[in-house]
Every structure is written in structure tokens, then in C-alpha cells.
Design a protein around this motif. Structure first.
Motif, short mmCIF file in Angstrom:
data_model
loop_
_atom_site.label_atom_id
_atom_site.label_comp_id
_atom_site.label_asym_id
_atom_site.label_seq_id
_atom_site.Cartn_x
_atom_site.Cartn_y
_atom_site.Cartn_z
N GLN A 27 -1.99 10.94 4.31
CA GLN A 27 -1.50 12.06 5.10
C GLN A 27 -0.04 11.90 5.51
O GLN A 27 0.73 12.84 5.41
N LYS A 28 0.33 10.73 5.97
CA LYS A 28 1.67 10.53 6.50
C LYS A 28 2.63 10.16 5.37
O LYS A 28 2.31 9.35 4.50
N VAL A 29 3.81 10.73 5.41
CA VAL A 29 4.77 10.57 4.33
C VAL A 29 5.25 9.12 4.22
O VAL A 29 5.45 8.61 3.12
N VAL A 30 5.39 8.44 5.33
CA VAL A 30 5.84 7.05 5.30
C VAL A 30 4.79 6.17 4.61
O VAL A 30 5.13 5.28 3.83
N HIS A 31 3.52 6.45 4.85
CA HIS A 31 2.46 5.69 4.17
C HIS A 31 2.47 5.96 2.67
O HIS A 31 2.19 5.06 1.88
N VAL A 32 2.81 7.17 2.28
CA VAL A 32 2.92 7.50 0.86
C VAL A 32 4.02 6.67 0.21
O VAL A 32 3.85 6.15 -0.90
N ILE A 33 5.14 6.51 0.90
CA ILE A 33 6.26 5.72 0.36
C ILE A 33 5.86 4.26 0.23
O ILE A 33 6.22 3.59 -0.75
N VAL A 34 5.11 3.73 1.18
CA VAL A 34 4.65 2.34 1.08
C VAL A 34 3.70 2.18 -0.10
O VAL A 34 3.80 1.20 -0.86
N ALA A 35 2.81 3.13 -0.30
CA ALA A 35 1.91 3.08 -1.47
C ALA A 35 2.71 3.16 -2.76
O ALA A 35 2.41 2.45 -3.73
N LEU A 36 3.76 3.97 -2.78
CA LEU A 36 4.62 4.07 -3.95
C LEU A 36 5.34 2.75 -4.22
O LEU A 36 5.45 2.32 -5.37
N ALA A 37 5.79 2.09 -3.16
CA ALA A 37 6.45 0.79 -3.33
C ALA A 37 5.48 -0.24 -3.90
O ALA A 37 5.86 -1.03 -4.79
N PHE A 38 4.23 -0.25 -3.43
CA PHE A 38 3.24 -1.17 -4.01
C PHE A 38 3.02 -0.88 -5.49
O PHE A 38 2.88 -1.80 -6.30
N THR A 39 3.00 0.39 -5.85
CA THR A 39 2.84 0.76 -7.25
C THR A 39 4.02 0.27 -8.07
O THR A 39 3.84 -0.31 -9.15
N PHE A 40 5.23 0.47 -7.59
CA PHE A 40 6.43 0.02 -8.30
C PHE A 40 6.42 -1.50 -8.49
O PHE A 40 6.74 -2.00 -9.57
#
Length: 171
Positions: free
Chosen positions: A26-39
């Protein structure tokens, strides 16, 4: 089970989980953290493929710089965090269906795949070869990309500051 296969499955699981979390959080900051883990996990997969330079660039540029730039963009702009109840549930089911279709398609495509003979000598000084190519043949495009990214960042900050002034002016 060898260590390479275990590392592959672990890094793949982290990359897939990061992608699924990116879609569902839901939260955009959490989405960015998930994206960083993916990268970062994709960078680990590059290490397993003996592409150390690409892994380094993946982790440094995408895992670090792009994730930080997205966080700054989020902090400098306004956004809504309102939830959509029924729409969110439908979205979750569509995501699950899409993941299932993707995995079935990929399994059918990979199942009968033959890769042929593995190449030799690719991992020998690959960072040196790439560095020589970039800084001898592709210096101008490399620098132009850097300038374009800098202009985009300055433009984003300028637009965010302009919106801030308009909001303060109307109040």
C-alpha cells in the motif's frame, strides 16, 4: 543440491517476492524497498552467471542510485494513500491469476529448451573488456546519458519546488 543451485533458488525467490510485494503493498516507500530488494537479488543472479561487472552495475546503479532517486522523488511530491476496498481485492485476484499464467507459460517454454554447448572464456577479464569498450569507443554516449540523468533530476526537483510554492501561495 549444490550451493549454486541453492543460491539461485534463494535469489530468485527474493526477486519474485520483491516483485509481488511491489504490486501489492500500500505505501509507496514500502514499494521502493521491495523494488530495491528485487534489484539487489537480480545483481546476485548476475554474479551466479559470472557477469561480475553487470552485477556490480546492477547493484550500484539500480539497487542504490535509482532506488534513492525514487525515494527523493516520492518525498518531494504529493501523492494519495487512499485505499480502494473492493477494487483492491479484485486487483489481488488478477495479480494471482497473472502470476499463475506467467509461471505456466514460462514452465512450458523452458521445459523443452536446449541451450547447447556452454561458451568458454566469457568470464575472463569481463570488467576490463567492458571498461575498455566504454571508455574508448562509447565515451560520448556514456557522458551524454550522465548529463541527461542529471538534467532529469534537476527538473524533477524544480517541478517539486514549483508545486510547493503554488500550494503555499494558495493557502
Amino acid at each position: 543440491m549444490s550451493g549454486g543451485i541453492l543460491a539461485f533458488f534463494l535469489l530468485s525467490l527474493i526477486a519474485i517476492a520483491g516483485g509481488v510485494f511491489m504490486i501489492n503493498l500500500q505505501k509507496v516507500v514500502h514499494v521502493i524497498v521491495a523494488l530495491a530488494f528485487t534489484f539487489i537479488s537480480i545483481g546476485g543472479l548476475y554474479v551466479l552467471l559470472a557477469a561480475e561487472f553487470v552485477a556490480f552495475v546492477q547493484i550500484l546503479i539500480y539497487g542504490g542510485a535509482i532506488s534513492i532517486m525514487m525515494l527523493f522523488a516520492i518525498m518531494l511530491t504529493k501523492h494519495d494513500d487512499e485505499e480502494k476496498g473492493n477494487r483492491r481485492r479484485l486487483h489481488s485476484w488478477l495479480v494471482i491469476l497473472g502470476i499463475f499464467v506467467f509461471f505456466v507459460t514460462m514452465f512450458r517454454g523452458i521445459n523443452g529448451l536446449t541451450l547447447g554447448e556452454p561458451g568458454t572464456g566469457f568470464e575472463m577479464e569481463n570488467a576490463r573488456q567492458i571498461g575498455l569498450a566504454i571508455y574508448s569507443h562509447y565515451v560520448i554516449p556514456f557522458e551524454v546519458v550522465g548529463v541527461i540523468l542529471l538534467v532529469a533530476l534537476v527538473g524533477a526537483v524544480s517541478l517539486a519546488k514549483q508545486d510547493d510554492k503554488e500550494v503555499n501561495h494558495h493557502e
